[in-house]
Scaffold this active site. Structure first.
Site, PDB file in Angstrom:
ATOM      1  N   GLY A 241      75.060  39.700  54.913  1.00  0.00           N
ATOM      2  CA  GLY A 241      75.483  39.612  56.225  1.00  0.00           C
ATOM      3  C   GLY A 241      74.916  38.394  57.140  1.00  0.00           C
ATOM      4  O   GLY A 241      75.251  38.052  58.185  1.00  0.00           O
ATOM      5  N   ARG A 278      77.586  34.627  51.953  1.00  0.00           N
ATOM      6  CA  ARG A 278      77.830  33.417  52.792  1.00  0.00           C
ATOM      7  C   ARG A 278      76.504  32.471  52.908  1.00  0.00           C
ATOM      8  O   ARG A 278      76.331  31.483  53.050  1.00  0.00           O
ATOM      9  CB  ARG A 278      78.034  33.721  54.234  1.00  0.00           C
ATOM     10  CG  ARG A 278      78.540  32.794  55.164  1.00  0.00           C
ATOM     11  CD  ARG A 278      78.610  33.303  56.472  1.00  0.00           C
ATOM     12  NE  ARG A 278      79.697  34.500  56.680  1.00  0.00           N
ATOM     13  CZ  ARG A 278      80.852  34.426  56.832  1.00  0.00           C
ATOM     14  NH1 ARG A 278      81.470  33.231  56.771  1.00  0.00           N
ATOM     15  NH2 ARG A 278      81.375  35.583  56.683  1.00  0.00           N
ATOM     16  N   TYR A 319      90.465  34.100  61.230  1.00  0.00           N
ATOM     17  CA  TYR A 319      89.642  34.587  62.368  1.00  0.00           C
ATOM     18  C   TYR A 319      89.239  33.670  63.396  1.00  0.00           C
ATOM     19  O   TYR A 319      88.318  33.668  64.133  1.00  0.00           O
ATOM     20  CB  TYR A 319      88.293  35.171  61.892  1.00  0.00           C
ATOM     21  CG  TYR A 319      87.946  35.456  60.444  1.00  0.00           C
ATOM     22  CD1 TYR A 319      88.161  36.714  59.881  1.00  0.00           C
ATOM     23  CD2 TYR A 319      87.289  34.438  59.657  1.00  0.00           C
ATOM     24  CE1 TYR A 319      87.911  37.059  58.454  1.00  0.00           C
ATOM     25  CE2 TYR A 319      87.034  34.681  58.273  1.00  0.00           C
ATOM     26  CZ  TYR A 319      87.199  36.278  57.786  1.00  0.00           C
ATOM     27  OH  TYR A 319      86.787  36.428  56.617  1.00  0.00           O
ATOM     28  N   CYS A 345     103.772  25.855  56.701  1.00  0.00           N
ATOM     29  CA  CYS A 345     104.712  26.349  57.633  1.00  0.00           C
ATOM     30  C   CYS A 345     104.279  27.608  58.271  1.00  0.00           C
ATOM     31  O   CYS A 345     104.801  28.623  58.048  1.00  0.00           O
ATOM     32  CB  CYS A 345     105.904  26.644  57.109  1.00  0.00           C
ATOM     33  SG  CYS A 345     106.769  25.194  56.343  1.00  0.00           S
ATOM     34  N   TYR A 374      83.878  31.939  51.043  1.00  0.00           N
ATOM     35  CA  TYR A 374      85.304  32.513  51.620  1.00  0.00           C
ATOM     36  C   TYR A 374      85.985  31.417  51.853  1.00  0.00           C
ATOM     37  O   TYR A 374      86.924  31.386  52.768  1.00  0.00           O
ATOM     38  CB  TYR A 374      85.059  33.203  52.961  1.00  0.00           C
ATOM     39  CG  TYR A 374      83.903  34.593  52.759  1.00  0.00           C
ATOM     40  CD1 TYR A 374      84.285  35.564  51.895  1.00  0.00           C
ATOM     41  CD2 TYR A 374      82.688  34.460  53.327  1.00  0.00           C
ATOM     42  CE1 TYR A 374      83.171  36.667  51.727  1.00  0.00           C
ATOM     43  CE2 TYR A 374      81.660  35.283  53.082  1.00  0.00           C
ATOM     44  CZ  TYR A 374      82.018  36.559  52.228  1.00  0.00           C
ATOM     45  OH  TYR A 374      80.985  37.302  52.096  1.00  0.00           O
TER      46      TYR A 374
HETATM   47  C1  LIG Z   1      81.104  40.930  51.830  1.00  0.00           C
HETATM   48  C2  LIG Z   1      80.001  41.782  51.417  1.00  0.00           C
HETATM   49  C3  LIG Z   1      78.647  41.062  51.100  1.00  0.00           C
HETATM   50  C4  LIG Z   1      78.217  39.826  51.420  1.00  0.00           C
HETATM   51  O1  LIG Z   1      78.206  39.462  52.784  1.00  0.00           O
HETATM   52  P1  LIG Z   1      77.834  38.083  53.501  1.00  0.00           P
HETATM   53  O2  LIG Z   1      78.034  38.107  54.799  1.00  0.00           O
HETATM   54  O3  LIG Z   1      78.807  37.008  52.799  1.00  0.00           O
HETATM   55  O4  LIG Z   1      76.388  37.872  53.040  1.00  0.00           O
HETATM   56  C5  LIG Z   1      77.348  42.051  50.904  1.00  0.00           C
HETATM   57  N1  LIG Z   1      77.635  43.190  50.424  1.00  0.00           N
HETATM   58  C6  LIG Z   1      79.078  43.909  50.734  1.00  0.00           C
HETATM   59  C7  LIG Z   1      79.179  45.309  50.376  1.00  0.00           C
HETATM   60  C8  LIG Z   1      79.909  43.087  51.331  1.00  0.00           C
HETATM   61  O5  LIG Z   1      81.151  43.776  51.199  1.00  0.00           O
END
Ligand SMILES: *Cc1c(COP(=O)(O)O)cnc(C)c1O
Length: 415
Positions: A241, A278, A319, A345, A374
């Site tokens: 995250g 990410r 998004y 399109c 992503y």
């Molecule tokens: C998507 C996801 C991640 C990775 O999230 P990032 O924001 O890319 O770091 C980690 N753990 C779980 C369970 C996820 O679904």
């Protein structure tokens, strides 16, 4: 190397010193280019920030599971977080052992679970009481003990975009707190299950420390409660995250992020698992496109139509995500207002809204920054567009790590 990553050198964008124009000339566009030096640096920054505290990074494959990228991360010592049995399979083919894989995901089919259970993965991160029962039934059938972690929904607002927040009760992810407590207690008397960890993941592209810290504190508290009841875990899985800077503004550093996690968890003495996606791969990739048409939009604004759009990079359409965009070679001359759009399109196929850029001409290359996560992983074949080529620059050389798809590749599935 002068400076790693994507920087201007003699008025032209390079990746780890190699001009993007040279790679595009050889491979064509649309094209993803990844900086090996950036992947290495970002992985190490997270890893070293633990400063001796026991931990393991389980790179989230769903951010980008192009094979050479996965192999590079394995060389760096990473483990993985797989979001489907097919990502588990990619990890295994890239050389990861069962103990290097946690299997997460809100909807694992019975077919996926039946393949996963006998592998003896580090953990299957469980999303519901029903899923836990299905795992238990399979483990009993195979005569083994399944290692499970419970993904708890802590009801915490990640403060990121609603489409990528996962930690609120109203989101579909995880087991609500109270049910999770009962579930964990029940595992003690279920011989085919072993509770090895508890897991939270409250969202993606998180740019403030508070939700990440609260989630870690929540998990540490829960672990302490379980410990008091004689349930000793092996580790805490704090998910991924960590956000990156798409617009150039300051974001959380790896150091501050990890320091906060360790601070919240240290009293439990438990090792930490994180699942960064990410933050490792996002800034390490650009999508290179070619301007294929310019047309008048308003008196003082043009559409620049690119050969790269939502089929290659879905985030803006999905998004409303912002990505910095710049010409690969800055033209001498003025600037102009553009709406940078893809060729598909769909009216949402806009990769850059409302941008002032050096004047563009048909044939110019543009780089869409921070597209490593992503990006390629979410690409589609809409309009029968072939999936783009991907290149990795590493150790002073570039190589094609995924050839451009062809229509024959697609039709081979249909003949
Ligand atoms: C998507 C996801 C991640 C990775 O999230 P990032 O924001 O890319 O770091 C980690 N753990 C779980 C369970 C996820 O679904």
């Amino acid at each position: 190397m002068t400076r790693s990553g994507f920087v201007l050198s003699r008025a032209e964008l390079v990746c780890d010193d190699i001009p993007l124009s040279a790679i595009a000339a050889a491979v064509g566009t649309p094209l993803y280019v990844y900086s090996g030096a950036t992947i290495r640096a970002r992985y190490r920054a997270l890893d070293e920030a633990f400063d001796g505290y026991p931990h393991r990074l389980h790179y989230a494959l769903k951010a980008n599971s192009t094979f050479a990228v996965v192999q590079l991360l394995r060389q760096l010592g990473s483990a993985v977080d797989a979001n489907s049995i097919w990502e588990v399979e990619v990890a295994r083919q890239a050389g990861f052992g069962a103990a290097d894989v946690v299997f997460t995901g809100v909807g694992k089919s019975l077919h996926e679970l039946a393949q996963a259970v006998p592998l003896g993965l580090r953990a299957i991160n469980v999303e519901s009481p029903g899923e836990l029962e299905r795992i238990e039934t399979l483990a009993a059938r195979f005569g083994l003990v399944a290692r499970v972690a419970i993904r708890v929904n802590p009801d915490i607002d990640a403060g990121s975009h609603p489409h990528i927040s996962t930690g609120l009760r109203i989101n579909k992810f995880g087991v609500p707190k109270d049910i999770a407590r009962d579930l964990m207690t029940s595992i003690g008397s279920r011989p085919h299950l072993k509770l090895v960890a508890i897991h939270v993941h409250v969202g993606s592209q998180i740019t403030s420390l508070a939700p990440l810290r609260s989630a870690a504190a929540f998990l540490a508290q829960l672990a302490t409660e379980l410990d008091a009841r004689g349930l000793r875990l092996e580790y805490l899985d704090l998910g991924g995250g960590l956000g990156i800077s798409y617009d150039g503004a300051d974001v959380l550093s790896a150091r501050d992020y990890v320091a906060a996690l360790v601070d919240e968890v240290r009293s439990t003495g438990l090792p930490i698992v994180i699942e960064p996606g990410r933050s490792v791969i996002g800034p390490a990739g650009v999508l290179v496109g070619t301007v294929i048409d310019i047309k008048r939009r308003a008196e003082d604004s043009d559409f620049a139509v690119l050969d790269a759009g939502m089929t290659e990079l879905m985030r803006p359409a999905l998004y409303g995500a912002y990505h910095r965009i710049e010409p690969v070679k800055a033209a001498a001359g003025g600037t102009r207002h553009y709406e940078l759009v893809g060729p598909v399109c769909e009216s949402t196929d806009v990769v850059g809204r409302d941008r002032m850029l050096p004047t563009l001409s048909v044939g110019d290359l543009v780089a869409i920054h921070d597209a490593g996560a992503y990006g390629a992983a979410m690409a589609s074949n809409y309009n029968r567009r072939p999936l783009p080529a991907e290149v990795l620059v590493d150790n002073g050389q570039w190589r094609l790590i995924r050839r451009r798809q062809t229509v024959d590749d697609l039709l081979a599935l249909e003949r």
